[in-house]
Motif scaffolding. Structure first.
Motif, PDB file in Angstrom:
ATOM      1  N   ILE B  64      35.498  35.955  33.326  1.00 33.95           N
ATOM      2  CA  ILE B  64      34.823  37.462  33.361  1.00 33.95           C
ATOM      3  C   ILE B  64      33.774  37.424  34.826  1.00 33.95           C
ATOM      4  O   ILE B  64      34.091  38.392  35.592  1.00 33.95           O
ATOM      5  CB  ILE B  64      34.310  37.967  32.382  1.00 33.95           C
ATOM      6  CG1 ILE B  64      35.394  38.261  31.335  1.00 33.95           C
ATOM      7  CG2 ILE B  64      33.491  39.252  32.510  1.00 33.95           C
ATOM      8  CD1 ILE B  64      34.900  38.622  29.924  1.00 33.95           C
ATOM      9  N   ARG B  65      33.129  36.407  34.754  1.00 35.29           N
ATOM     10  CA  ARG B  65      32.277  36.114  35.870  1.00 35.29           C
ATOM     11  C   ARG B  65      32.985  36.173  37.337  1.00 35.29           C
ATOM     12  O   ARG B  65      32.489  36.609  38.202  1.00 35.29           O
ATOM     13  CB  ARG B  65      31.338  35.015  35.738  1.00 35.29           C
ATOM     14  CG  ARG B  65      30.725  34.463  36.661  1.00 35.29           C
ATOM     15  CD  ARG B  65      29.296  35.027  36.454  1.00 35.29           C
ATOM     16  NE  ARG B  65      28.229  34.971  37.606  1.00 35.29           N
ATOM     17  CZ  ARG B  65      27.202  35.278  37.736  1.00 35.29           C
ATOM     18  NH1 ARG B  65      26.919  36.344  36.820  1.00 35.29           N
ATOM     19  NH2 ARG B  65      26.613  35.427  38.849  1.00 35.29           N
ATOM     20  N   LYS B  67      35.970  37.309  37.760  1.00 36.36           N
ATOM     21  CA  LYS B  67      36.511  38.455  38.221  1.00 36.36           C
ATOM     22  C   LYS B  67      35.475  39.535  38.520  1.00 36.36           C
ATOM     23  O   LYS B  67      35.791  40.401  39.543  1.00 36.36           O
ATOM     24  CB  LYS B  67      37.185  39.183  37.051  1.00 36.36           C
ATOM     25  CG  LYS B  67      37.978  40.342  37.297  1.00 36.36           C
ATOM     26  CD  LYS B  67      38.959  40.667  35.889  1.00 36.36           C
ATOM     27  CE  LYS B  67      39.480  42.180  36.130  1.00 36.36           C
ATOM     28  NZ  LYS B  67      40.683  42.336  37.036  1.00 36.36           N
ATOM     29  N   SER B  68      34.158  39.607  38.269  1.00 37.48           N
ATOM     30  CA  SER B  68      33.204  40.489  38.502  1.00 37.48           C
ATOM     31  C   SER B  68      32.366  40.135  39.851  1.00 37.48           C
ATOM     32  O   SER B  68      31.996  41.010  40.407  1.00 37.48           O
ATOM     33  CB  SER B  68      32.464  40.824  37.468  1.00 37.48           C
ATOM     34  OG  SER B  68      32.033  39.777  36.833  1.00 37.48           O
ATOM     35  N   THR B  69      32.381  38.717  40.216  1.00 38.38           N
ATOM     36  CA  THR B  69      31.748  38.485  41.198  1.00 38.38           C
ATOM     37  C   THR B  69      32.332  38.043  42.557  1.00 38.38           C
ATOM     38  O   THR B  69      31.775  37.835  43.592  1.00 38.38           O
ATOM     39  CB  THR B  69      30.518  37.476  40.927  1.00 38.38           C
ATOM     40  OG1 THR B  69      31.314  36.358  40.262  1.00 38.38           O
ATOM     41  CG2 THR B  69      29.558  37.773  39.738  1.00 38.38           C
ATOM     42  N   SER B  72      38.290  40.082  42.153  1.00 35.77           N
ATOM     43  CA  SER B  72      38.308  41.460  41.399  1.00 35.77           C
ATOM     44  C   SER B  72      39.859  41.342  40.767  1.00 35.77           C
ATOM     45  O   SER B  72      40.025  41.967  40.013  1.00 35.77           O
ATOM     46  CB  SER B  72      37.761  42.709  41.698  1.00 35.77           C
ATOM     47  OG  SER B  72      38.266  43.086  42.900  1.00 35.77           O
TER      48      SER B  72
END
Lengths: 154, 260
Positions: B64-65, B67-69, B72
């Motif tokens: 998730i980290r 994907k979000s930073t 994406s």
């Protein structure tokens, strides 16, 4: 290729990303459940599974008996071995050993072919050859034992 | 014949590396399988370097980290983040497991993440499970009974009867087991695989079900059931500690027992 035209122009080729098509090839519109059910149930397999276990169990004492007997023979020249083979119980156990081993091997090799050979024509041919091969081995083995047993010491 | 090499369009090429910031003191590298169906290109393995302190506790936190930073466009399934939905099943360092309950502390500095093995890939870590679900549906995973339910209450089970199905019924259908099974890799078109067979077993032994015989009939097939060669990968990887291999062995035993 650009993003949009890429997916259009190569859509005809099965690719990892094309889910059902990757398995079935494009143009197969059979439902997933229909594919999972396939040709249904063959109503067999129990006998194969059970006789594979039975023959395995039979092979344990037979193989041990064979190995121990061979090792305890005073020598392994032709006359000693054929004299040993000609004894009544020896012939019986040897025939049982050859038949169990051939039967067990046939069952096992059959599974290997079914596992790895997927083309149905090649598979049928391979399974037929496997069957013939094991029958020949079993018959030849039994014949050889009987010949020694009844032919008298050479 | 069985395929011993990946098809030309599935072979993996080198991907890009996203470096950790210079200031990072401790770096963790995630080598992740990427596939984009729209690019027309072969899959690749990208490397994402993260500052170890920013990864979170579990593999899913790190994904998730990323994907979000970082990127994406990284695609993966996830939902409950507590090991009960089965969405985030993937191959992490060679074992099929749930990203949400796989602790980063148990893994090395470099973590290899691939989609579940031998399934068609939709995108990145998202496998196509259509056939897997269809196989589950094909064992009719619901109660079949002629006897109508009592008008005033549920169909009752004794405590002992419930305990028999308690574990098998805890399957979350994450597909870790079936996709870890070599026999399922070679013959998944016909072999039902451990997950579907565990579900079948769960209904065969359910004291309220009256179709055990029909269910056994439907499994008595050299491929549907007997492709199981007791390799045991299923039981090894099950994130819920279930035992599909034992369930399959029990089914085989029942099929023999009803013959004599």
């Amino acid at each position: 290729m650009t993003k949009s035209s890429g997916s259009m122009s190569s859509a005809a080729q099965p690719r990892p990303g094309r889910g059902g098509e990757a398995r079935q090839g494009p143009g197969n519109l059979r439902s997933p459940l229909g594919r999972a059910i396939g040709a249904g149930c063959a109503k067999q397999g129990v006998q194969h599974w059970w006789t594979q276990r039975l023959s395995a169990v039979a092979l344990v004492p037979l193989a041990i008996w064979f190995a121990v007997s061979m090792l305890s023979l005073p020598s392994h020249d032709y006359s000693t071995v054929s004299a040993w083979m000609a004894q009544g119980w020896t012939s019986v156990f040897l025939i049982l050993f050859v038949l169990s081993a051939a039967w067990h091997s046939q069952l096992g090799v059959r599974v290997v072919v079914e596992d790895y050979v997927h083309d149905s024509g090649t598979k049928s041919l391979a399974l037929a050859l496997v069957t013939f091969f094991h029958v020949v081995v079993a018959v030849a083995g039994v014949f050889a034992i009987l010949k020694v047993a009844f032919g008298g010491a050479a | 014949m069985a395929d011993f090499r990946l098809p030309a369009n599935s072979r993996i090429r080198k991907g890009v590396t996203h470096k950790a910031p210079e200031a990072a003191r401790e770096v963790r590298a995630f080598r992740i399988y990427r596939f984009d169906p729209d690019s027309g290109e072969n899959p690749r393995v990208d490397t994402f370097e993260l500052e170890a302190g920013e990864c979170g506790q579990m593999v899913l936190d790190a994904l998730i980290r990323i994907k979000s930073t970082v990127d994406s466009s990284l695609a993966f399934r996830r939902s409950c983040r507590e090991g009960i939905c089965g969405s985030c099943a993937m191959n992490i360092d060679g074992l099929n497991r749930l990203a949400c309950i796989t602790s980063l502390h148990d893994l090395g500095r470099e973590v290899h993440i691939y989609p579940l093995p031998h399934m068609p890939v939709v995108k990145d870590l998202v496998p196509d499970l259509t056939h897997f679900y269809a196989q589950y549906a094909s064992v009719k995973p619901w109660l079949l009974a002629e006897t109508p339910a009592p008008p005033d209450r549920e169909r009752l089970q004794s405590k002992a009867e419930q305990e028999k199905i308690d574990r098998p019924a805890a399957c979350i259908l994450c597909a870790c087991c079936s996709t870890s099974c070599p026999s399922y890799w070679w013959n998944s078109d016909r072999y039902l695989g451990p997950a579907a067979l565990l579900a079948a077993y769960r209904w065969i032994i359910d004291s309220r079900d009256e179709a055990s015989g029909q269910r056994l009939d439907a499994l008595e097939d050299p491929f549907k059931l007997y492709r199981c060669h007791t390799i045991m990968n299923c039981t090894d990887v099950c994130p819920k500690d279930l035992n599909p291999a034992k369930a399959i062995a029990e089914i085989k035993k029942m099929l023999v027992e009803r013959q004599s």
